[in-house]
Scaffold this active site. Sequence first.
Site, mmCIF file in Angstrom:
data_model
loop_
_atom_site.group_PDB
_atom_site.id
_atom_site.type_symbol
_atom_site.label_atom_id
_atom_site.label_comp_id
_atom_site.label_asym_id
_atom_site.label_seq_id
_atom_site.Cartn_x
_atom_site.Cartn_y
_atom_site.Cartn_z
ATOM 1 N N GLN A 137 -90.058 44.980 -14.870
ATOM 2 C CA GLN A 137 -90.563 46.024 -13.989
ATOM 3 C C GLN A 137 -91.735 46.814 -14.572
ATOM 4 O OE1 GLN A 137 -86.276 47.375 -13.151
ATOM 5 N NE2 GLN A 137 -87.287 47.826 -11.228
ATOM 6 N N ARG A 142 -83.755 53.862 -22.722
ATOM 7 C CA ARG A 142 -83.109 52.595 -22.387
ATOM 8 C C ARG A 142 -84.161 51.645 -21.829
ATOM 9 N NH1 ARG A 142 -80.118 50.829 -17.261
ATOM 10 N NH2 ARG A 142 -79.405 48.792 -17.926
ATOM 11 N N HIS A 189 -81.915 42.109 -18.215
ATOM 12 C CA HIS A 189 -82.140 42.867 -16.980
ATOM 13 C C HIS A 189 -82.908 41.947 -16.017
ATOM 14 C CE1 HIS A 189 -82.383 47.217 -15.313
ATOM 15 N NE2 HIS A 189 -82.775 46.411 -14.326
ATOM 16 N N ASN A 209 -77.329 44.031 -17.332
ATOM 17 C CA ASN A 209 -77.514 45.083 -16.344
ATOM 18 C C ASN A 209 -77.018 44.613 -14.980
ATOM 19 O OD1 ASN A 209 -78.782 47.703 -15.402
ATOM 20 N ND2 ASN A 209 -79.799 46.236 -14.048
ATOM 21 N N GLU A 210 -76.058 45.336 -14.420
ATOM 22 C CA GLU A 210 -75.596 45.132 -13.037
ATOM 23 C C GLU A 210 -75.348 43.675 -12.661
ATOM 24 O OE1 GLU A 210 -78.448 47.017 -10.451
ATOM 25 O OE2 GLU A 210 -77.800 49.014 -11.008
ATOM 26 N N ASN A 269 -74.436 52.547 -13.589
ATOM 27 C CA ASN A 269 -75.606 52.829 -12.758
ATOM 28 C C ASN A 269 -75.118 53.277 -11.398
ATOM 29 O OD1 ASN A 269 -77.127 51.869 -14.859
ATOM 30 N ND2 ASN A 269 -77.921 50.069 -13.773
ATOM 31 N N TYR A 320 -76.261 55.331 -7.679
ATOM 32 C CA TYR A 320 -77.326 55.905 -6.852
ATOM 33 C C TYR A 320 -76.835 56.570 -5.582
ATOM 34 C CZ TYR A 320 -80.798 53.543 -9.761
ATOM 35 O OH TYR A 320 -81.573 53.155 -10.816
ATOM 36 N N GLU A 326 -78.181 54.756 -15.357
ATOM 37 C CA GLU A 326 -79.236 54.865 -14.343
ATOM 38 C C GLU A 326 -78.761 55.789 -13.232
ATOM 39 O OE1 GLU A 326 -80.828 51.284 -12.492
ATOM 40 O OE2 GLU A 326 -80.868 50.254 -14.427
ATOM 41 N N TRP A 351 -83.450 57.087 -13.866
ATOM 42 C CA TRP A 351 -84.253 55.953 -13.443
ATOM 43 C C TRP A 351 -85.312 56.478 -12.491
ATOM 44 C CZ3 TRP A 351 -84.495 50.928 -14.974
ATOM 45 C CH2 TRP A 351 -85.417 50.134 -14.258
ATOM 46 N N GLU A 411 -90.495 47.386 -8.131
ATOM 47 C CA GLU A 411 -89.134 47.506 -7.604
ATOM 48 C C GLU A 411 -88.676 46.176 -6.971
ATOM 49 O OE1 GLU A 411 -86.743 49.540 -8.106
ATOM 50 O OE2 GLU A 411 -85.395 48.934 -6.494
ATOM 51 N N TRP A 412 -88.667 45.119 -7.783
ATOM 52 C CA TRP A 412 -88.116 43.827 -7.389
ATOM 53 C C TRP A 412 -88.649 43.343 -6.032
ATOM 54 C CZ3 TRP A 412 -86.613 42.252 -11.860
ATOM 55 C CH2 TRP A 412 -86.048 43.135 -12.771
HETATM 56 C C1 GOI Z 1 -80.987 49.302 -10.052
HETATM 57 O O1 GOI Z 1 -80.385 48.553 -9.029
HETATM 58 C C2 GOI Z 1 -81.687 48.362 -11.007
HETATM 59 O O2 GOI Z 1 -80.982 48.271 -12.221
HETATM 60 C C3 GOI Z 1 -83.112 48.752 -11.282
HETATM 61 O O3 GOI Z 1 -83.758 47.685 -11.882
HETATM 62 C C4 GOI Z 1 -83.762 49.210 -9.999
HETATM 63 O O4 GOI Z 1 -85.126 49.422 -10.150
HETATM 64 C C5 GOI Z 1 -83.081 50.489 -9.583
HETATM 65 O O5 GOI Z 1 -81.702 50.286 -9.427
HETATM 66 C C6 GOI Z 1 -83.607 51.092 -8.290
HETATM 67 O O6 GOI Z 1 -83.293 50.292 -7.201
HETATM 68 C C7 GOI Z 1 -79.895 49.746 3.951
HETATM 69 C C8 GOI Z 1 -76.613 43.596 1.833
HETATM 70 C C9 GOI Z 1 -80.940 48.847 3.758
HETATM 71 C C10 GOI Z 1 -77.948 43.286 1.892
HETATM 72 C C11 GOI Z 1 -78.712 49.575 3.254
HETATM 73 C C12 GOI Z 1 -76.222 44.917 1.602
HETATM 74 C C13 GOI Z 1 -80.787 47.782 2.860
HETATM 75 C C14 GOI Z 1 -78.906 44.289 1.731
HETATM 76 C C15 GOI Z 1 -77.272 48.387 1.753
HETATM 77 C C16 GOI Z 1 -76.685 47.245 1.310
HETATM 78 C C17 GOI Z 1 -79.766 47.058 -0.905
HETATM 79 C C18 GOI Z 1 -79.677 49.305 -8.065
HETATM 80 C C19 GOI Z 1 -80.667 46.939 -2.121
HETATM 81 C C20 GOI Z 1 -78.910 48.381 -7.172
HETATM 82 C C21 GOI Z 1 -79.791 46.307 -4.261
HETATM 83 C C22 GOI Z 1 -80.565 48.535 -3.876
HETATM 84 C C23 GOI Z 1 -79.034 46.819 -5.447
HETATM 85 C C24 GOI Z 1 -79.798 49.019 -5.086
HETATM 86 C C25 GOI Z 1 -80.406 46.437 0.288
HETATM 87 C C26 GOI Z 1 -78.544 48.524 2.394
HETATM 88 C C27 GOI Z 1 -77.138 45.901 1.454
HETATM 89 C C28 GOI Z 1 -79.592 47.613 2.200
HETATM 90 C C29 GOI Z 1 -78.498 45.573 1.512
HETATM 91 N N1 GOI Z 1 -79.917 47.373 -3.287
HETATM 92 N N2 GOI Z 1 -79.668 47.959 -6.032
HETATM 93 N N3 GOI Z 1 -79.477 46.552 1.351
#
Ligand code: GOI
Length: 520
Positions: free
Chosen positions: A57, A113, A158, A202-203, A345, A347, A416, A461, A468-469
């Site tokens: 990232q 981290r 990660h 990570n996660e 982690n 959020y 995080e 974080w 952001e991926w």
């Molecule tokens: C961390 O992940 C990570 O370690 C860091 O690298 C990262 O930069 C940081 O967090 C910040 O993100 C509404 C099924 C719209 C499909 C609701 C279920 C889209 C898609 C809820 C659930 C969810 C944090 C994206 C972990 C992925 C964001 C995991 C948080 C997209 C949703 C869903 C939704 C879904 N997630 N991520 N999504």
Amino acid sequence: MAVLHLLAIVAFHLLIISEAKDSDFIYKEFTNPKRDTFVYGTFPKDFAWGVATASYQIEGAWDADGKGPSIWDTFTHNGRSHKKQNADVACDSYNKYEEDIAMMKKLGVSHYRFSLSWPRILPKGFANEVNREGIEYYKKLLDALHKANIEPMVTLYHWDLPQVLQDMGGWENEMMANYFAAYADLCFQAFGEQVKLWITFNEPTIFSLFGYELGTDAPGLPHNGYGAYRVGHTVIKAHAKAWHLYDQKYRKSQGGKISIVLHGNWFEPKNPDSEFDRAVAEKASYVELGWFANPIFGDGDYPAIMKDMIANNSRIQQLSTSRLPEFTEDDKRMIEGTFDFFGLNHYTTNLVAHKPTVSEHFASFFMEFNGEMSQDKESWPEPAGSPWLYPVPWGLRKLLNHIKQTYGDVPIYITENGFSEGEGPLNTKDTARINYYKAYINEALKAYLIDSVNLKGYFAWSLMDNFEWRSGYSERFGLYHVDFEDPERPRTPRESANVYAKIIKNNGFPVQAGTDHTEL
Ligand code: GOI
């Protein structure tokens, strides 16, 4: 005993509460009127305050100095992220790490981290061909941190797997557990003198589910219903092997700690009066964390509730065995207890309602629960940059208590926590992020002071906006803004950076003279 303990803490910390002022975080409605009350008090003296980042990232330099490609290089070069963006340059931290450290000094953090890029160290994936320049980069970074008096917390994985290992099946290949252990061994050897806090993964839930189940993240494989479980099975063994390796070969001489970082949402029943909603919400909490936490922090095996759920659904789908693999007794003995702390982690919070979703014809982790996730759009503030990120501070306190109750009184680091905004012209007045940090850190303080959760540290974080991926540069999590249009990648502090610096300096929220406080 509990009452005495609480009294002692109250007396010691002069725990004082006051009603929320308009500068604080206020909810439109809540059932418990004291729930969102702001608490004044401080964290323990040796509390770790940090910021977190990850190699892919921020580093850029995707093919510099002998680095091999990772699955995220492949994924983004195939145009799979937002607007076909990639992290070829990202924040250019490969070249600008000294600037990053100067920013950390301004924040006053005690810890940083960050993660190691496996293909930067081992371009071919395996430990028989080491890229010296990759090792040198991290040694320089660690030296500079040491000079700045900042403790590193280093994540081995990660998400940026060497592409060559994905070509052999990636985490769906059981041999990966050994390859990972060999990579970890090399890292302990090369960096262990300078690193006292290690994270294996990570996660794992997130990269298993989004990479190998939905396919929305690298390596992009939609192996619905089984991919993530197979990945998780190997990742748990890989983690356990690395932990034992450190424990047996390095712990005595290097004296560090090693554990895993898990992603945890809090799940709240949509209708608290419905026993069905309550049951599904509870199941979601036990499975999201417990998938990895129960083997490692519990009895060496998946939670019973998860094994039963997937076995039942597999039967409905006419399969002869469960889609969830089984550990042998030897596996369980190897896995159980492979932790030195709990990395969390966190959020956001989700509402969960009962709804039949299991299908005879289609298997998916997300349909396994007979439940439906939603957000309380009436009462929770609008997310600013990420549609999934509703600020629900009290969810953090509940989750910390859930961890303590379920996995015991383990030392916890919040590795995080943070808030995003969308892309757009630089606006340093990031009030929503400031409110988020104040309120979430205050809930962490309540968990520590009032609930006696064994909280050891907090990492925001993120230090700065980064890649952001799959969302590319469209979701900005930085305390510092980064201009990705400018080849110099200039960094500018947002107001939240000053607020976080003040919280760190005060070690929390000490009672201030002249404000209106009520004693608890
Ligand atoms: C961390 O992940 C990570 O370690 C860091 O690298 C990262 O930069 C940081 O967090 C910040 O993100 C509404 C099924 C719209 C499909 C609701 C279920 C889209 C898609 C809820 C659930 C969810 C944090 C994206 C972990 C992925 C964001 C995991 C948080 C997209 C949703 C869903 C939704 C879904 N997630 N991520 N999504």
